[in-house]
Design a protein around this motif. Structure first.
Motif, PDB file in Angstrom:
ATOM      1  N   PRO A  99       0.850  -1.199   0.000  1.00 25.20           N
ATOM      2  CA  PRO A  99       0.000   0.000   0.000  1.00 25.20           C
ATOM      3  C   PRO A  99       0.884   1.248   0.000  1.00 25.20           C
ATOM      4  O   PRO A  99       1.973   1.226   0.590  1.00 25.20           O
ATOM      5  CB  PRO A  99      -0.784  -0.120   1.306  1.00 25.20           C
ATOM      6  CG  PRO A  99      -0.700  -1.561   1.691  1.00 25.20           C
ATOM      7  CD  PRO A  99       0.619  -2.061   1.164  1.00 25.20           C
ATOM      8  N   PRO A 100       0.450   2.327  -0.644  1.00 25.04           N
ATOM      9  CA  PRO A 100       1.279   3.541  -0.745  1.00 25.04           C
ATOM     10  C   PRO A 100       1.773   4.077   0.595  1.00 25.04           C
ATOM     11  O   PRO A 100       2.932   4.477   0.716  1.00 25.04           O
ATOM     12  CB  PRO A 100       0.349   4.552  -1.433  1.00 25.04           C
ATOM     13  CG  PRO A 100      -0.605   3.706  -2.199  1.00 25.04           C
ATOM     14  CD  PRO A 100      -0.813   2.463  -1.379  1.00 25.04           C
ATOM     15  N   GLU A 101       0.902   4.062   1.622  1.00 28.17           N
ATOM     16  CA  GLU A 101       1.306   4.638   2.903  1.00 28.17           C
ATOM     17  C   GLU A 101       2.402   3.810   3.563  1.00 28.17           C
ATOM     18  O   GLU A 101       3.312   4.359   4.202  1.00 28.17           O
ATOM     19  CB  GLU A 101       0.099   4.770   3.845  1.00 28.17           C
ATOM     20  CG  GLU A 101      -0.574   3.472   4.254  1.00 28.17           C
ATOM     21  CD  GLU A 101      -1.610   2.980   3.250  1.00 28.17           C
ATOM     22  OE1 GLU A 101      -2.334   2.016   3.565  1.00 28.17           O
ATOM     23  OE2 GLU A 101      -1.679   3.566   2.143  1.00 28.17           O
ATOM     24  N   LEU A 102       2.343   2.492   3.396  1.00 28.54           N
ATOM     25  CA  LEU A 102       3.360   1.624   3.961  1.00 28.54           C
ATOM     26  C   LEU A 102       4.680   1.762   3.203  1.00 28.54           C
ATOM     27  O   LEU A 102       5.766   1.810   3.799  1.00 28.54           O
ATOM     28  CB  LEU A 102       2.889   0.173   3.930  1.00 28.54           C
ATOM     29  CG  LEU A 102       3.727  -0.873   4.670  1.00 28.54           C
ATOM     30  CD1 LEU A 102       3.937  -0.467   6.124  1.00 28.54           C
ATOM     31  CD2 LEU A 102       3.061  -2.236   4.583  1.00 28.54           C
ATOM     32  N   GLU A 105       6.285   5.009   4.304  1.00 25.05           N
ATOM     33  CA  GLU A 105       6.857   4.935   5.647  1.00 25.05           C
ATOM     34  C   GLU A 105       8.222   4.254   5.633  1.00 25.05           C
ATOM     35  O   GLU A 105       9.140   4.672   6.338  1.00 25.05           O
ATOM     36  CB  GLU A 105       5.900   4.174   6.566  1.00 25.05           C
ATOM     37  CG  GLU A 105       6.248   4.266   8.029  1.00 25.05           C
ATOM     38  CD  GLU A 105       5.186   3.677   8.935  1.00 25.05           C
ATOM     39  OE1 GLU A 105       5.438   3.567  10.141  1.00 25.05           O
ATOM     40  OE2 GLU A 105       4.104   3.317   8.425  1.00 25.05           O
ATOM     41  N   ILE A 106       8.349   3.222   4.816  1.00 20.18           N
ATOM     42  CA  ILE A 106       9.616   2.493   4.734  1.00 20.18           C
ATOM     43  C   ILE A 106      10.675   3.315   4.010  1.00 20.18           C
ATOM     44  O   ILE A 106      11.804   3.471   4.488  1.00 20.18           O
ATOM     45  CB  ILE A 106       9.409   1.149   4.014  1.00 20.18           C
ATOM     46  CG1 ILE A 106       8.575   0.200   4.881  1.00 20.18           C
ATOM     47  CG2 ILE A 106      10.755   0.500   3.685  1.00 20.18           C
ATOM     48  CD1 ILE A 106       8.136  -1.056   4.175  1.00 20.18           C
ATOM     49  N   LEU A 107      10.315   3.840   2.839  1.00 20.30           N
ATOM     50  CA  LEU A 107      11.290   4.552   2.020  1.00 20.30           C
ATOM     51  C   LEU A 107      11.693   5.894   2.632  1.00 20.30           C
ATOM     52  O   LEU A 107      12.763   6.428   2.311  1.00 20.30           O
ATOM     53  CB  LEU A 107      10.737   4.757   0.602  1.00 20.30           C
ATOM     54  CG  LEU A 107      10.518   3.469  -0.193  1.00 20.30           C
ATOM     55  CD1 LEU A 107       9.899   3.781  -1.562  1.00 20.30           C
ATOM     56  CD2 LEU A 107      11.824   2.708  -0.377  1.00 20.30           C
ATOM     57  N   TYR A 108      10.842   6.443   3.512  1.00 23.02           N
ATOM     58  CA  TYR A 108      11.173   7.717   4.154  1.00 23.02           C
ATOM     59  C   TYR A 108      12.058   7.527   5.386  1.00 23.02           C
ATOM     60  O   TYR A 108      12.684   8.471   5.858  1.00 23.02           O
ATOM     61  CB  TYR A 108       9.882   8.447   4.566  1.00 23.02           C
ATOM     62  CG  TYR A 108      10.126   9.865   5.033  1.00 23.02           C
ATOM     63  CD1 TYR A 108      10.370  10.886   4.107  1.00 23.02           C
ATOM     64  CD2 TYR A 108      10.126  10.192   6.387  1.00 23.02           C
ATOM     65  CE1 TYR A 108      10.600  12.183   4.521  1.00 23.02           C
ATOM     66  CE2 TYR A 108      10.358  11.486   6.813  1.00 23.02           C
ATOM     67  CZ  TYR A 108      10.597  12.482   5.867  1.00 23.02           C
ATOM     68  OH  TYR A 108      10.826  13.769   6.286  1.00 23.02           O
ATOM     69  N   ALA A 151      11.404   1.604  14.341  1.00 22.78           N
ATOM     70  CA  ALA A 151      11.681   0.430  13.497  1.00 22.78           C
ATOM     71  C   ALA A 151      10.871  -0.759  13.985  1.00 22.78           C
ATOM     72  O   ALA A 151      10.316  -1.529  13.179  1.00 22.78           O
ATOM     73  CB  ALA A 151      13.168   0.112  13.521  1.00 22.78           C
ATOM     74  N   SER A 152      10.763  -0.913  15.296  1.00 19.58           N
ATOM     75  CA  SER A 152       9.981  -2.001  15.866  1.00 19.58           C
ATOM     76  C   SER A 152       8.502  -1.852  15.526  1.00 19.58           C
ATOM     77  O   SER A 152       7.818  -2.830  15.187  1.00 19.58           O
ATOM     78  CB  SER A 152      10.161  -2.034  17.386  1.00 19.58           C
ATOM     79  OG  SER A 152       9.278  -2.957  17.981  1.00 19.58           O
ATOM     80  N   GLU A 153       7.991  -0.640  15.618  1.00 17.90           N
ATOM     81  CA  GLU A 153       6.584  -0.392  15.290  1.00 17.90           C
ATOM     82  C   GLU A 153       6.298  -0.721  13.829  1.00 17.90           C
ATOM     83  O   GLU A 153       5.232  -1.250  13.492  1.00 17.90           O
ATOM     84  CB  GLU A 153       6.231   1.067  15.597  1.00 17.90           C
ATOM     85  CG  GLU A 153       6.219   1.386  17.094  1.00 17.90           C
ATOM     86  CD  GLU A 153       6.081   2.872  17.377  1.00 17.90           C
ATOM     87  OE1 GLU A 153       6.198   3.664  16.414  1.00 17.90           O
ATOM     88  OE2 GLU A 153       5.862   3.238  18.541  1.00 17.90           O
ATOM     89  N   LEU A 154       7.260  -0.415  12.970  1.00 18.11           N
ATOM     90  CA  LEU A 154       7.090  -0.702  11.542  1.00 18.11           C
ATOM     91  C   LEU A 154       7.077  -2.209  11.278  1.00 18.11           C
ATOM     92  O   LEU A 154       6.247  -2.709  10.511  1.00 18.11           O
ATOM     93  CB  LEU A 154       8.218  -0.031  10.754  1.00 18.11           C
ATOM     94  CG  LEU A 154       8.162  -0.132   9.229  1.00 18.11           C
ATOM     95  CD1 LEU A 154       6.811   0.294   8.687  1.00 18.11           C
ATOM     96  CD2 LEU A 154       9.272   0.717   8.614  1.00 18.11           C
TER      97      LEU A 154
END
Length: 205
Positions: A99-102, A105-108, A151-154
């Motif tokens: 999904p775009p939001e995920l 979040e990773i790439l940012y 990072a853990s939350e992700l």
């Protein structure tokens, strides 16, 4: 027109229509199934990458500038732990399966690391005093505890969304450790702020 001919024609049209619909549904199912598999694979890769990064953050949080409790030969505190690297720019995965939001979040996340490093560098350069550089190490521990917790939350989001079980290879709770260290610094800063306010109030009285 012959009735049998009409029924035959209708049957041919309906048959063609149903075949086309079936083909579209089959293709969509195959595409969605492939996309799901690609997303699961990407999620596993990201979890491994962020778990490794999180371990590195915990190591930085535990770095107080001392080597076995000792300063260097000149009496100075020095950085003992190299900050963890985070490389999420993978070329062999389908990022569009997320999904775009995920994906964002990773790439940012590398930008968050740059911001944290900027705070740390500024503190060491402008606020920390030798020989212990306590302000700099405090900021470094604080920033990397934040990064490790995020990072853990992700990884938790990824595990829950793609039903990936959590590993049980740690003999201690890394996230709890970083939360505790962050809370200690927060409490220390609150006490420090209260002491400064009291001092200024006394001076201005």
């Amino acid at each position: 027109m012959d009735e049998k001919y009409i029924f035959g024609l209708v049957g041919i049209v309906l048959g063609s229509l149903l075949s086309a619909i079936f083909a579209v549904v089959r293709d969509l199912y195959t595409e969605n199934r492939a996309k799901k598999k690609e997303a699961e694979y990407l999620a596993i890769r990201m979890i491994c990458i962020f778990d490794f990064f999180m371990e590195g953050c915990a190591s930085v949080v535990g770095d107080d500038g001392l080597y076995h409790g000792q300063t260097d030969a000149e009496g100075y505190s020095r950085i003992q732990v190299t900050p963890p690297q985070l490389d999420v720019q993978l070329d062999d995965v389908n990022w569009k399966s997320f999904p775009p939001e995920l994906m964002y979040e990773i790439l940012y996340f590398p930008n968050l690391i740059k911001d944290a490093e900027s705070y740390i560098s500024s503190t060491f350069e402008n606020a920390a005093s030798p020989p212990d550089y306590s302000e700099g190490f405090e900021e470094r521990q604080y920033q990397y505890s934040n990064l490790g917790i995020m990072a853990s939350e992700l990884t938790t989001k990824l595990r829950e969304k793609y039903k990936i079980p959590k590993s049980h290879i740690y003999s201690w709770d890394i996230v709890e450790y970083m939360n505790n260290e962050k809370d200690k610094i927060d409490q220390l800063r609150l006490k420090r702020e209260a002491a400064h306010k009291t001092m200024f109030a006394t001076v201005n009285a």
